[in-house]
Design a protein around this motif. Structure first.
Motif, PDB file in Angstrom:
ATOM      1  N   GLY A 106       0.761  -1.109   0.107  1.00  0.00           N
ATOM      2  CA  GLY A 106       0.076  -0.058  -0.016  1.00  0.00           C
ATOM      3  C   GLY A 106       0.864   1.543   0.022  1.00  0.00           C
ATOM      4  N   PHE A 107       1.625   1.286   0.888  1.00  0.00           N
ATOM      5  CA  PHE A 107       2.853   2.499   0.979  1.00  0.00           C
ATOM      6  C   PHE A 107       3.702   2.597  -0.057  1.00  0.00           C
ATOM      7  N   ALA A 108       4.198   1.405  -0.208  1.00  0.00           N
ATOM      8  CA  ALA A 108       5.313   1.206  -1.305  1.00  0.00           C
ATOM      9  C   ALA A 108       4.722   1.570  -2.852  1.00  0.00           C
ATOM     10  N   SER A 109       3.557   1.491  -2.849  1.00  0.00           N
ATOM     11  CA  SER A 109       3.025   1.702  -4.415  1.00  0.00           C
ATOM     12  C   SER A 109       2.795   3.217  -4.404  1.00  0.00           C
ATOM     13  N   GLN A 110       2.746   3.889  -3.558  1.00  0.00           N
ATOM     14  CA  GLN A 110       2.596   5.502  -3.450  1.00  0.00           C
ATOM     15  C   GLN A 110       4.008   5.952  -4.088  1.00  0.00           C
ATOM     16  N   LEU A 111       5.130   5.161  -3.606  1.00  0.00           N
ATOM     17  CA  LEU A 111       6.494   5.776  -4.143  1.00  0.00           C
ATOM     18  C   LEU A 111       6.974   4.989  -5.489  1.00  0.00           C
ATOM     19  N   ALA A 112       6.204   3.767  -5.409  1.00  0.00           N
ATOM     20  CA  ALA A 112       6.327   3.181  -6.876  1.00  0.00           C
ATOM     21  C   ALA A 112       5.834   4.198  -7.932  1.00  0.00           C
ATOM     22  N   GLY A 113       4.805   4.783  -7.721  1.00  0.00           N
ATOM     23  CA  GLY A 113       4.306   5.767  -8.827  1.00  0.00           C
ATOM     24  C   GLY A 113       5.089   7.014  -9.026  1.00  0.00           C
ATOM     25  N   ARG A 114       6.234   7.060  -8.170  1.00  0.00           N
ATOM     26  CA  ARG A 114       6.954   8.445  -8.401  1.00  0.00           C
ATOM     27  C   ARG A 114       8.391   7.715  -8.690  1.00  0.00           C
ATOM     28  N   LYS A 138       1.620 -10.441  -7.281  1.00  0.00           N
ATOM     29  CA  LYS A 138       0.874  -9.161  -7.890  1.00  0.00           C
ATOM     30  C   LYS A 138       0.562  -7.949  -7.125  1.00  0.00           C
ATOM     31  N   ALA A 139       0.585  -8.179  -6.007  1.00  0.00           N
ATOM     32  CA  ALA A 139       0.334  -6.991  -4.848  1.00  0.00           C
ATOM     33  C   ALA A 139       1.378  -5.948  -5.079  1.00  0.00           C
ATOM     34  N   SER A 140       2.714  -6.499  -5.400  1.00  0.00           N
ATOM     35  CA  SER A 140       3.638  -5.451  -5.457  1.00  0.00           C
ATOM     36  C   SER A 140       4.146  -5.079  -6.942  1.00  0.00           C
ATOM     37  N   THR A 141       2.846  -5.023  -7.590  1.00  0.00           N
ATOM     38  CA  THR A 141       3.190  -4.493  -9.048  1.00  0.00           C
ATOM     39  C   THR A 141       2.267  -3.288  -9.195  1.00  0.00           C
ATOM     40  N   LEU A 142       2.873  -2.309 -10.303  1.00  0.00           N
ATOM     41  CA  LEU A 142       2.159  -1.071 -10.637  1.00  0.00           C
ATOM     42  C   LEU A 142       2.367  -1.040 -12.017  1.00  0.00           C
ATOM     43  N   ASN A 143       1.121  -0.663 -12.715  1.00  0.00           N
ATOM     44  CA  ASN A 143       1.311  -0.502 -14.371  1.00  0.00           C
ATOM     45  C   ASN A 143       1.998  -1.466 -14.917  1.00  0.00           C
ATOM     46  N   GLY A 144       1.862  -2.764 -14.400  1.00  0.00           N
ATOM     47  CA  GLY A 144       2.771  -4.020 -15.206  1.00  0.00           C
ATOM     48  C   GLY A 144       3.980  -4.279 -14.721  1.00  0.00           C
TER      49      GLY A 144
END
Length: 430
Positions: A106-114, A138-144
């Motif tokens: 949850g938190f890591a994905s916010q920084l993954a977006g950056r 899959k939970a630790s993926t963002l935009n593939g």
């Protein structure tokens, strides 16, 4: 102490603090003490409040790793859970990050977006990746793109007070939210107490948001727009509004976090607690009489049958000076053997297929304790478990929009239809 819910919902408990949800106190960036003299790579590894309970485990783990990788040294830094978010933000923005960090999707994905984390798809071969549970990866993926490696897991149980159920004339705990509403009325009528506590504080637990998905609500569509302005979404809003207006939820659900749910259960004021099995030890220590009357049942769900899982992962900052050594260490921490050992030490579940298939998660003695039974039930639940809420760089804003408008409907300030419409608009215009 292990933390599996978001930072904001946790307080310092005896053993572990789960998962669903994660904020911060003041902190400063970690000092980066990497040294490359003599050809030795120093990997800095941050965990969240695992000392002193697991100090021996990690010292042994690091010694084993270093003995197998002579050119790498590991510097372990344990960060208090309340300081982690601020410290990692400061370190990442200052380009002085650690090399391996224990966070949550949850938190890591916010920084993954950056673009803060290393793209692991370029570093981890498919045969290694396939050793992890696919849904959990899959939970630790963002935009593939993969930004994290799964580590340890928990999935909620229903912990219930047999004495209160008996007083209310209830023979078995509810399995669905529909049954929970019926039980809540019966418990209130017969005992004057509440069936349960769940928080609607926007910055706290995501349990209510997850209940929407369990009830069949699609939260976000493929374009990232709100999809919960639907008949299913309105029914989910109506469910919680009705419980509140009928007096079947404590008024404090609007102002108090998940900690209140634990306190009320331990004091015998509620019949059910939705939580991870790690809290069973805390209940035994803090409220022995309640623990004696407590039994466990599978997690509550909706018509979909979906179950939640809370994930802890490991990420590697993009600005790590030792990316290859960091990946090697992260894979060592999360390999089958080490995951199984940590799961046994910490009463959690592993995220690799082989570790989870161990007999430890399947067989318990006939006279098994509640904690032993919980281990088997939670491991079985992983077959239906998934990250229920979408991985988004601003998922906190989605929860805020829904919870704030739910509160308004519960207080009679808006109709359910208006609350749903406003929540969707708030998300779409963020």
């Amino acid at each position: 102490m292990i933390q599996l819910r978001k930072f904001k919902q946790l307080t310092a408990l005896v053993l572990l603090g789960l998962l669903t949800s994660w904020i911060v106190s003041c902190g400063t960036g970690g000092t980066n003490t990497k040294q490359t003299t003599s050809g030795v790579a120093t990997v800095e590894f941050w965990t969240m409040q695992l000392q002193p309970q697991f100090t021996d485990y990690f010292k042994s783990l690091i010694t084993n790793f270093e003995s197998q990788n002579q050119g790498i040294k590991v510097n372990w830094v344990d960060v208090p859970w309340a300081a982690m978010e601020n410290k990692i933000l400061t370190a990442v923005s200052g380009k002085t990050p650690p090399d391996v960090v224990n966070l949550n999707p949850g938190f890591a994905s916010q920084l993954a977006g950056r673009n803060a984390w290393l793209d692991l798809d370029t570093k981890i071969p498919n045969d290694v990746r396939s050793s992890y549970l696919p849904n959990i990866w899959k939970a630790s993926t963002l935009n593939g793109k993969s930004f994290g490696i799964p580590w340890y897991l928990t999935t909620r149980l229903t912990i219930y007070n047999t004495d209160l159920l008996k007083q209310a004339g209830i023979n078995k705990p509810p399995a669905t939210y529909a049954e929970l509403a019926q039980a809540a009325q019966q418990i209130k009528d017969k005992t004057g107490k509440y069936a349960f506590f769940v928080t609607f504080v926007p910055q706290d637990s995501g349990e209510v948001l997850e209940s929407f998905v369990q009830m069949g609500v699609t939260l976000i569509d493929d374009q990232g727009k709100a999809a919960f302005n639907s008949p299913q979404g309105k029914a989910a809003f109506q469910y919680w509004v009705d419980l509140y207006k009928k007096g079947l939820l404590p008024k404090e659900v609007l102002t108090q976090g998940h900690r209140q749910a634990i306190d009320l259960y331990q004091s015998g004021e509620t019949a059910f607690l939705a939580s991870g099995p790690e809290f069973l030890k805390a209940i035994a220590n803090n409220a022995p009489k309640i623990a004696q009357a407590s039994q466990i049942a599978p997690q509550l769900t909706g018509d979909t049958g979906k179950k939640n899982v809370a994930v802890m992962n490991i990420v590697i900052p993009r600005d790590s000076k030792q990316p290859d050594a960091a990946v090697k260490f992260a894979l060592f921490v999360t390999n089958d053997e080490n995951q199984l050992a940590f799961a046994k030490a910490a009463n959690v579940l592993p995220s690799t297929v082989k570790a989870l298939s161990d007999s430890y998660f399947k067989d318990v003695p006939a006279n098994a304790s509640t904690i032993e039974k919980a281990r088997v039930i939670t491991a079985q639940q992983l077959q239906q478990a998934e990250i229920l809420t979408p991985t988004l760089k601003d998922s906190n804003k989605l929860q805020k929009a829904i919870y704030e408008n739910l509160q308004a409907a519960m207080l009679g300030e808006k109709t359910v239809d208006k609350a749903v419409e406003d929540a969707a608009q708030q998300w779409n215009e963020r």
